[in-house]
Design a protein around this motif. Sequence first.
Motif, PDB file in Angstrom:
ATOM      1  N   ALA A 110      83.535  52.820  -2.921  1.00  0.00           N
ATOM      2  CA  ALA A 110      83.700  54.199  -3.388  1.00  0.00           C
ATOM      3  C   ALA A 110      83.179  54.251  -4.816  1.00  0.00           C
ATOM      4  N   LYS A 160      83.662  58.631  -0.234  1.00  0.00           N
ATOM      5  CA  LYS A 160      84.872  57.811  -0.229  1.00  0.00           C
ATOM      6  C   LYS A 160      85.682  58.039  -1.499  1.00  0.00           C
ATOM      7  N   THR A 186      86.733  49.449  -1.582  1.00  0.00           N
ATOM      8  CA  THR A 186      87.869  50.158  -0.985  1.00  0.00           C
ATOM      9  C   THR A 186      88.824  49.205  -0.260  1.00  0.00           C
TER      10      THR A 186
END
Lengths: 284, 803, 277
Positions: B514, B307, B495
Amino acid sequence: MSETGFFTDTTLCIGCKACEVACKQWNELPSDGFAFTGESYDNTSQLSGTTWRHVAFVEQVAIEPAAPSPIVEKWLMMSDVCKHCTNAGCQEACPTGAIVKNEFGNVYVQPDVCNGCGYCVVSCPFGVIDLIDPIDDERKFSVATLSESRRDANQTAIQKSGGVAGKCTLCYDRQKIGETPACAKACPTESIQFGVLDELRERAAERVASLAERGVDAHLYGADDVGGGIGSLNAFFLLTDRPEVYNLPVEPVLPSTRQPAGYTAAAGAAIALALAGWAIFRSR
Amino acid sequence: MPGLGTSFGRGGATSYVQDLQHADCILIEGSNFAEAHPVAFRFVMKAKERGATVVHVDPRFTRTSALADVYVALRSGSDIAFLGGIVNWVLQNERYFRAYVVAYTNASYLVREDFRDTEDLAGLFSGFDERAKAYDRESWGFERAPDGGIVRDETLAHPRCVINVLRKHFSRYTPEMVERVCGVSQAQFAQVCETLARNSGRERTTAFAYAVGWTQHTVGVQYIRTAAILQLLLGNIGRPGGGIMALRGHANIQGATDIATLYDLLPGYLAMPSTGKDEQTLAAYLRTNARAGWWEHFPAYVVSLLKAFYGDAATAENDYCFDYLPQCTGDHSTLPTQIAMKDGIVKGYFVIGQNPAASGQNGAMINAGFERLDWMVNVDAYETETASFWKREGADPSRIATECFFIPAATILEKSGTMVNTNRLLQWHDQAIEPLGESVTDARFIHALGKRLKELYAGSTDPKDRPLLDMTWDYGDDDEPSTLRVLQEINGYDTRTGEQLRSFVDLRDDGSTAAGAWIYTGVCPDAQTNNARARAGDDAAALGWGWAWPANRRMLYNRASAAPDGAPWSERKRYVWWDEAAGAWGGDDVADVVPGARPGSDDQAFLMQSDGRGALFVPESGLLDGPFPTHYEPSASVVDNALYPQQSNPTMRTWRRADNREPAGVDPQYPHVLTTYRITEMSGIMTRYVPWLAELQPAAFCEIDPQLAVEQGIASGDTVTVSTALGELECKALVSGRMRPLRIGGKRVHTVGVPYNYGALGLARGDSAGRLIPLVMDPNVSIHESKSLTCAIRRGPRANRET
Amino acid sequence: MNPTYYDRPVLKAPHWGWNVVTYLFLGGITGGLGIVAALADPKTPSGRRLRKTARIASLVVATANPPILISHLGRPERFLHMLRTFKPGSPMSLGVWGLVAYSTAAAASIMIEDDRLTALQAILGAYLAGYTGVLLSATAVPLWAAGKAHIPAACVCSGVASACALASAISSLTGNAEAVGKLERLEQVATAGEAVILIHFNASGGPRVRRFVGRVAAPVALSLVAGLVHVPERHRRLRTLLASALTLTAGYLFRNALIEVGKRSTTDPQAGFRQPR
């Protein structure tokens, strides 16, 4: 103001030469040259007009009859510096008054007063102070390390002082703003200790005692009067061998103490010749 | 790194240098601590002042030896024999810390019946494939009970329990053998053993410190393993004044390996997927790398990393863009890449702050390889030997087609960012001045390059360009990125909300988090805080100064400083302990325990291991060359292996080709041991151009003992030539009694020492040691062997003046 | 023998060369001429002529000397800095002031005839001739430090001898024959005195002292002998000029040897460890 100085404890020295480098960097000193000496790890050899801290290396061999090759058992390392004598030969000799005792009790050369007569050079019993050579080789200093004003002139601070005498200032400029001298600041093991002289002497005495307990035979050089009229040294040392091993004089003498005998002898000769001359020129 | 990783669970120094002052004894081996780490050496000096005994074991008497209480001269390349001898002595004399060993190591585990040790197979373990020069490691495992658990004997009596297999493995590493192989007298060997044993146990601890003197061998990883075994037996890991201090060489090399400049790692020591394993999909990859213990959170780290790399483009549906990741097809480490470059396979080369032409091995091959490149980009603060390979002595630029770019680089003072030192400590540094002239920061270079590439490929519909286009690259609009934003991304964020994360336990495998490197999560726990800037020091663990991974823990495995019941092993050596009243772990450091764990419910002193235990025996997939360390001679040695018919590491990687000549076996043409190292005054080109460093050590030199000097008619200051089967090196001679001839296997052996700090350019110049060293590699980490080779020496300049 | 540090000397070598040697030499002459001027009998025409000759010659040399000294400075443009302070404890400081005082007296005595001024010039002249020896021996240089009494006394004798040599040459060429004889006799006495001092120095000193004396023995002996040889009347002038040349040469070589052998003595690695009081 109390007197300041250095206590250099050689039993803590790891020979890293951070002191030598920090001093050069702070004072914008050029290198002295790039010669391999083959003398242990010492390629700068001595204090000079542009080397104000110098690390000495002495490899000491153990006598081992069974060994095929002499074996080094001890490696002495010591950061040498101007001794900042109580009665300093250089200061007494200086005819321009450039060399003074500053408010910290340190011996300081005023680079704008010195006219480079070199009399101090021959008056130092420890062989410390020397004249600064004008720099002939651009490789000896790094332009990137210069402050901006001097970068345009392509010149170190010390180059402006070419021809004059140079030695450790005990970082007078740093002391004035309450900072520690560069070498003491850089020393990772606190082999070089800076401070008020009385405190340093106390600490040094304790150190000698604690080393003795551990079976290490150490002595102080310069904490007390070294004799010869010099007095004690504001930059004194803890050594584990004879001074000569570190290239230090065992019996240093303040040279100016020889003057009375000299003037007396000169006067005697002059009087004798005057009398003879009178007889020759005035007798009838 | 894997030596520590497979033994304890994390591939890093187990403690922090400040803790060395609490040691009762410090063994420095494979390290020239005072010369290479003078500032950290302060703490060894402090330990000495408190009465600690400092032991230095080294082929040379160095500035470290000068400050040590005991110096042991040892043949370079024989440390496993030496340490193995100590292991043998500790076991024979029952001087190990039994309670610690039983509770915190796998000493009691039973090894599989079909496992064969080097004692059984003349120097090999079971499963060796002669053709592949590799091991099938299946037999290197533990006996399993029907329920899958490992069979143990806590009385340590069973002949197949690890400690007894270990005992057998090192049984011939006697004091006599140590004397024969290492050149260390039995009296001195006994002194070292007694000193270590006397300073270990409940009341006293011993610390080990090592550096590349141990790692740069074909058995380097196993050197560290031997030390790890010894320290586990003595009960020193995780204890104050104990541990193994891996002294990392470069100021930020820890950071470099953390954020993965190694080809086979992703940031945070996650494995880089490889075509050689079942790892072509995310699910397969996760399965292959799944392990018990703390590593069961592996999927969260991987998905969070993806991510961070690919942002919104990475979704559950596309396996978070897992297939964007490149996959290893073999060994892409430095040495094989160097060979590939020479063979014309590698076309382009970015060299950033690295100077292989001077500091690499087989310099002639390196330069020849450069000449075959299509292009080379050098980003450096100096025009290095690498950047100027095309105009080196003997080169003909008109015949070199390589397009060379040189980007002047800003130095540390001209940029902001972090450094991660050997304590795993992140420290932020601010930009002090603007970059001089046209120099640019590395960050700016990479950032600008990425931006321009994205612009170049914008609008492309080719699938191969998707990774570049989907890559998140939002560190600011300017070419100069915000390094703080980079660090914040590495820390990790939610995120959905954009909020920074506080701990890696908050990472998820569902795309909601992430993180650029899970081990750093916590350094920037919120938008305002950068713990790497913290500067609140104290005399204890100084948790308020900088931030150490993981979770600001300074000493790893510190659970082992307390007994299984949570009480410290002794008052004198307390570090963390269970405080029943508070219902938590007390102490000055972050306890290395699973959050909320109570003593008794775990014996997880080494919680990153799948079984929570320190490994005396490293099973199966741990290391490529053995579950136990074995003394093998270096690839080039002056003697035959006295312990086994198997001369050298059977799995080591060599390239026997005309441009990589090695001696064939023990070669009398090269009768001396050659070792290389660095000196305090110099690192590489950046120090060679500083006048006040150059004058301290102005010329390349070698160190030899007085007897060898007399035999060859050499005096200090003479020009001499050191030669190996690969090449010649010309330098000045420094004759010193600090170098000692040793008696190895009945014959007198001299060691020639050559500093690795010189190159053709600079104020202090000389031949680079890389001229002498052929490419030979350890199998586990692909590290080169530069510490033990063989050579000849003669008076006079080298024959080949051309290159 | 003490252990040494790679045979590197403790002490630093002087940076002094021909300009310092010349300065010392001329300084001895100019001071000696001040003494000669005082000794010359004003009651005789010869004496009055001698007095005038000596004073003019002294002033000329005293004026020519400073630029030579200044040329040896690392920063010649700063020579006036030596006049910003008066340090009687420093032979160099006192010497600079002494030179200024002497030059003033020398200039004044050409214009003013006064017994006390003449005597003052003589005393200052004696100081000028001798102080350079004190300047040298009040240093750490092993050769010079070994001769704290010998070197100043020898400098005085050499200076007076050289002054007489110069004055007798001039007197000979200008027809002041009566003065020549007296000057020659004083020259011989001074040279003999110098020889005695050097012989004693040689006996009491070590190898480096003997090396130094060895270098000056011949010139000094020659100049002594030259004055004693009996020559017929018509060769007197030639003999005077020759003897003067020898004495002046010996005087220059004496200073030269002091500096050169002195420099060498600082390179002895053993020399700096125990310094003479």
